[in-house]
Design an enzyme around this catalytic site. Structure first.
Site, PDB file in Angstrom:
ATOM      1  CG  ASN A  33       3.168  -6.606  -2.917  1.00 45.24           C
ATOM      2  OD1 ASN A  33       3.070  -7.825  -2.743  1.00 45.24           O
ATOM      3  ND2 ASN A  33       3.501  -5.780  -1.930  1.00 45.24           N
ATOM      4  CG  ASP A  46       6.480   1.540   3.056  1.00 48.26           C
ATOM      5  OD1 ASP A  46       5.734   2.257   3.729  1.00 48.26           O
ATOM      6  OD2 ASP A  46       6.090   0.868   2.077  1.00 48.26           O
ATOM      7  N   GLY A  47       7.855  -0.208   6.778  1.00 45.33           N
ATOM      8  CA  GLY A  47       7.288  -1.390   7.413  1.00 45.33           C
ATOM      9  C   GLY A  47       7.968  -2.691   7.062  1.00 45.33           C
ATOM     10  N   GLY A  75       2.744  -0.565  -2.572  1.00 38.20           N
ATOM     11  CA  GLY A  75       3.232   0.520  -1.748  1.00 38.20           C
ATOM     12  C   GLY A  75       4.654   0.866  -2.152  1.00 38.20           C
ATOM     13  CG  ASP A  76       6.481   4.343  -0.776  1.00 34.50           C
ATOM     14  OD1 ASP A  76       5.990   4.606  -1.888  1.00 34.50           O
ATOM     15  OD2 ASP A  76       6.376   5.093   0.207  1.00 34.50           O
TER      16      ASP A  76
END
Length: 465
Positions: free
Chosen positions: A121, A426-427, A179-180
């Site tokens: 990503n 997660d944002g 990230g997640d």
């Protein structure tokens, strides 16, 4: 591979030249490469040897070793992981062939992945995932002779779309350098396949390269390893897998709390939101809330947010339909707002510096629910400063419990009926209520009831040793 019961018995032993020193080299039944001369005399194949390659008359071992504790392969404090080649020359051509055969046989017996599909990503966190993959991830995986198929994500939900259609039989696992958020997309894509019940067993790996690296941090912290890229890659290479809980909806690892300027601003301009939390408590948490009957599914009250990612009805019927639980006959309870915040976790760490749910356990079948209500500003500031070690849960203003099922019914801001909140993972924003920040933008779902159910041990993930 046949191994003797004696761990010190030699599978193969030969007089060789190791990095210029002539010595007796033995591959022992317990998986150690041992030689009596030189400063480095011991390598454990399972932990330190990534792979090997024939190099003319030589054999080149691709290893990763710890430096800084004064020894190799034997205890001490954890040091820095460093790639290192160990080169030895067998005594003859036949010995060279036999060494290659025995090494390959032993490494293959460890069950390591040989073919991985990798998502990178480039937009997450500090936008460094591409560099992290190129400089740290790819070299380690190539040393381990892993064949890679690499896909950079182009937009939100790209990973989910790719996973829904790829031929999983070509791979031994899926890795997310991110990230997640990308890991969430991959799980959702697997669950919406027609063959979801076998697809979800595909081992998943995550390399920390985003803003919220809660899963990588939680996995590595569980065995005392620092949350670093090499440690995360080694967990994948070594091929150990474990089952984890997956919720029946799309919405895992709720939120990542951060002490930044915006968080401090919000503390001094506190917002309280109305709403209700309906839940089925885990054993020992039945005293929380008040008894109530099953609240039902979404009210479909609508929102000013247009939905994207609208899945065809046929696809949803073919995919995962959620855990088979008789929801109406469970012991439901309810907690009423207003709330300052609602966090939901099934791993301890929400980010590398946020131990949001210190009692969360992998695959215990429950979600950890953390609520903040009626907290004055200064105690809230103190509580936020203790997030890095989980001390916030000891605050009298925090309610911490475990639940099997949760229904979140979000409401407007207290005293301002036209101002609603935001639901995020997660944002990554899932829903924007009316009057919220950038509420005119499209969201993935309506600001409405959200039901989350745990399906214990549904998915599989690469785990550290």
């Amino acid at each position: 591979m046949d191994r003797t019961d004696d761990p010190l018995a030699a599978i193969i032993s030969d007089r060789v030249n190791v990095n210029g020193t002539v010595t007796q080299l033995s591959l022992l039944a317990d998986g150690r490469l041992w030689w009596p001369e030189g400063s480095q005399r011991n390598l454990t194949i399972e932990k330190e040897v990534l792979g090997f390659a024939g190099d003319g008359r030589d054999i080149r071992l691709k290893t990763i070793v710890e430096i800084g504790d004064g020894c190799c392969g034997g205890g001490g404090s954890r040091g820095k992981l460093v790639r290192n080649d160990v080169v030895f020359r067998p005594s003859s051509e036949e010995s060279h062939r036999l060494w290659c055969h025995k090494l390959r046989e032993f490494i293959d017996s460890l069950g390591r992945p040989k073919r991985l599909f990798v998502f990178v990503n480039p937009f997450g966190g500090t936008k460094s995932a591409t560099i992290i993959f190129r400089d740290q991830v790819k070299p380690l995986l190539e040393d381990a002779n892993v064949q890679l198929t690499v896909q950079e994500t182009k937009h939100q939900l790209h990973a989910k779309q790719v996973v829904q259609s790829i031929d999983l039989s070509k791979y031994d696992g899926i890795v997310c350098v991110s990230g997640d958020g990308i890991l969430v997309e991959v799980v959702n894509g697997l669950l919406q396949r027609q063959d979801w019940n076998t697809a979800i067993k595909m081992p998943l790996g995550v390399v920390p390269a985003g803003t919220g690296n809660g899963m990588a941090k939680s996995l590595l912290d569980s065995v005392g390893d620092p949350c670093t890229v090499p440690n995360a890659v080694l967990a994948i290479i070594r091929g150990l897998v474990a089952d984890i809980d997956i919720e029946s909806e799309k919405y895992r690892w709720m939120g990542t709390a951060r002490i930044d300027f915006y968080a401090l601003t919000r503390i001094f301009r506190l917002r309280h939101y109305t709403g209700c939390l309906y839940f089925v408590p885990a054993p020992g948490f039945e005293a929380y809330g008040e008894p109530i009957s099953y609240p039902g599914s979404s009210t479909s009250k609508g929102s000013n947010s247009d939905l994207i990612d609208e899945e065809p009805v046929k696809l949803q019927r073919l995919g995962y339909q959620g855990s088979e639980i008789d929801l109406e006959n469970l012991g439901w309870r309810v907690l009423h707002g207003p709330f300052i915040s609602v966090w939901l976790h099934n791993v301890p760490w929400g980010g590398e510096n946020t131990k949001a749910a210190p009692d969360a356990k992998f695959s215990d079948g429950y979600l950890d629910l953390i609520l903040v209500k009626n907290c004055p500003k200064l105690p809230l500031l103190s509580m936020m400063s203790s997030l890095d070690y989980g001390g916030h849960v000891k605050s009298p203003y925090v309610m911490y419990l475990k639940v099997k099922v949760l229904v979140l019914e979000p409401g407007p801001r207290l005293g301002e009926q036209q101002e609603e909140g935001i639901i995020d993972v997660d944002g990554e924003v899932l829903a924007r209520g009316k009057g919220s920040y950038q509420c005119e933008q499209k969201a993935l779902m309506a600001y409405d009831k959200l039901q989350i159910t745990v399906d214990q041990g549904l998915a599989t993930i690469f785990t550290p040793m």
